[in-house]
Scaffold this active site. Sequence first.
Site, short mmCIF file in Angstrom:
data_model
loop_
_atom_site.label_atom_id
_atom_site.label_comp_id
_atom_site.label_asym_id
_atom_site.label_seq_id
_atom_site.Cartn_x
_atom_site.Cartn_y
_atom_site.Cartn_z
N HIS A 253 0.79 -1.24 0.00
CA HIS A 253 0.00 0.00 0.00
C HIS A 253 0.82 1.30 0.00
O HIS A 253 0.79 2.07 0.97
CB HIS A 253 -1.00 0.01 1.15
CG HIS A 253 -0.52 -0.57 2.46
ND1 HIS A 253 0.64 -0.17 3.08
CD2 HIS A 253 -1.07 -1.50 3.27
CE1 HIS A 253 0.79 -0.84 4.21
NE2 HIS A 253 -0.23 -1.67 4.34
N ASP A 329 -6.31 -4.13 -0.14
CA ASP A 329 -6.16 -4.03 1.32
C ASP A 329 -7.54 -4.06 1.99
O ASP A 329 -7.77 -3.37 2.99
CB ASP A 329 -5.37 -2.79 1.74
CG ASP A 329 -4.87 -2.87 3.18
OD1 ASP A 329 -5.01 -3.94 3.81
OD2 ASP A 329 -4.33 -1.86 3.67
O1 DOR Z 1 -5.97 0.17 7.42
C1 DOR Z 1 -5.43 -0.90 7.61
N1 DOR Z 1 -6.12 -1.95 8.10
N2 DOR Z 1 -4.11 -1.02 7.37
C2 DOR Z 1 -3.43 -2.12 7.72
O2 DOR Z 1 -2.26 -2.16 7.47
C3 DOR Z 1 -4.10 -3.23 8.42
C4 DOR Z 1 -5.54 -3.25 8.13
C5 DOR Z 1 -6.33 -4.15 9.05
O3 DOR Z 1 -5.91 -5.27 9.29
O4 DOR Z 1 -7.42 -3.73 9.47
#
Ligand code: DOR
Length: 462
Positions: A253, A329
Amino acid sequence: MIQQREVPLIKEHLNRQPKSLLIRGGRIIDPSQQVDAIGDLFIADGKVRWLSTQGTFSAPENCPVVYARGMVVCPGFIDIHCHLREPGFEEKETIATGTRAAAKGGFTTVCCMPNTDPPVDSGATVEYILSVAANEGVVRVLPVGCVTKARAGSELADFSELSTSGVIAFSDDGNPIADSLLMRRALEYSRDSGLPVIDHCEDTSLSKAGVMNEGTVANRLGLKGIPAAAEESMVARDIELARVTGGRLHIAHVSTAGSVALIRRAKEGGIPLTAEVTPHHLTMTEERVTSPSGYDTNAKVNPPLRTARDVQALIAGLKEGVIDAIATDHAPHTDADKRCEFENAAFGISGFETALGSLMELVHRGELDLVTLVSKLTHEPASFLRRDDLGTLKADATADVTIFDPDAEWAVDPLAFASKGKNTPLAGCVLKGKVMATICGRKVVYKDDAIKLETARREAGA
Ligand code: DOR
């Protein structure tokens, strides 16, 4: 804790699968073989059998036909970075619900991150995920294993056990690999095994307690910021370690213009690395946090949404090949995780089901061409996975196919998501670009109500 399973939502539908299918008259885009033409695609027994862009393919008797005029027909999307939450956080998502959400978003292969409970640091947990995916998932699930035991950052996980069990990469995602010596060792293993190390680049001593991008918007809202330097300093370190080790480094990301510049320079210097960017970092800025009424926790994500200048650099980096792939993501959370003060809300956006629609905004605005977009969702992630049977419509490839209408408009309703995670900053937004059907091997795993499976016989008489 392993929870009681849910009844798969579309089991009845999956039980009536056609053995073959003709997709007639769509715009076939397959960047793996530089195809972009109107044509027919015939699939049978889970494989691509025929792609014809010159003349129509005559369907076998009784073969179901999808009329795809005005639609794009392309390889199934591949997401190299998502969170399916199982085992351990089934209240946020399960492999059953997450893979249905993926199918609805056009994804036929998803790589799930190891920040589960237990984390994916043993062969047993990999096997558990693969077995639930085989029994309850509707798309291909490829697990990512931990870099460090329990994702605690102090001791390397057993890479050999994890790779034997079937992980496709290593990452402590959600956490960076802060210890440089451990990162070096992980990359040395990567060089020898060929499996990439995916780093969530964040110097937490710089980002500590930050909840959104550092800058004027954070100041105005009175929120603690996360500076671009928190990401860029670790990207720079990782690049140096990739240079000395020759290991396969993948930057997760990417969110800042400075990271794009560092990766560009490293690639020009021949350092073996790849990078991904999310749909939200390509299409939204930090201002999203202030809309619609300010302090929107659904726009709280890590790394944070950045500035318009960063967004432009990410788009340019994607077009130039500095950034290899788009990855969602997908980070589903419960209402309780998000319905609280901004400081306390969980980071993450539920992204599978809005990915295509939001990315198509870039195409409609003329900022990205459609073929490049499809390539970043299909051929390039397949190359990252070193899978030449995926992300392609070549004869005999796995019949993973996505059909989407580039012009269909729809309003985002999180309550209609297949994902348990309703956490999207796009609720109520109208997106232009809609997935109409997703085929994964032998199964039609998602079909919009507007898509009808007609028969060849009716077609001949039509
Ligand atoms: O926004 C995020 N959520 N960034 C991350 O790196 C982990 C992810 C999560 O696991 O909720």
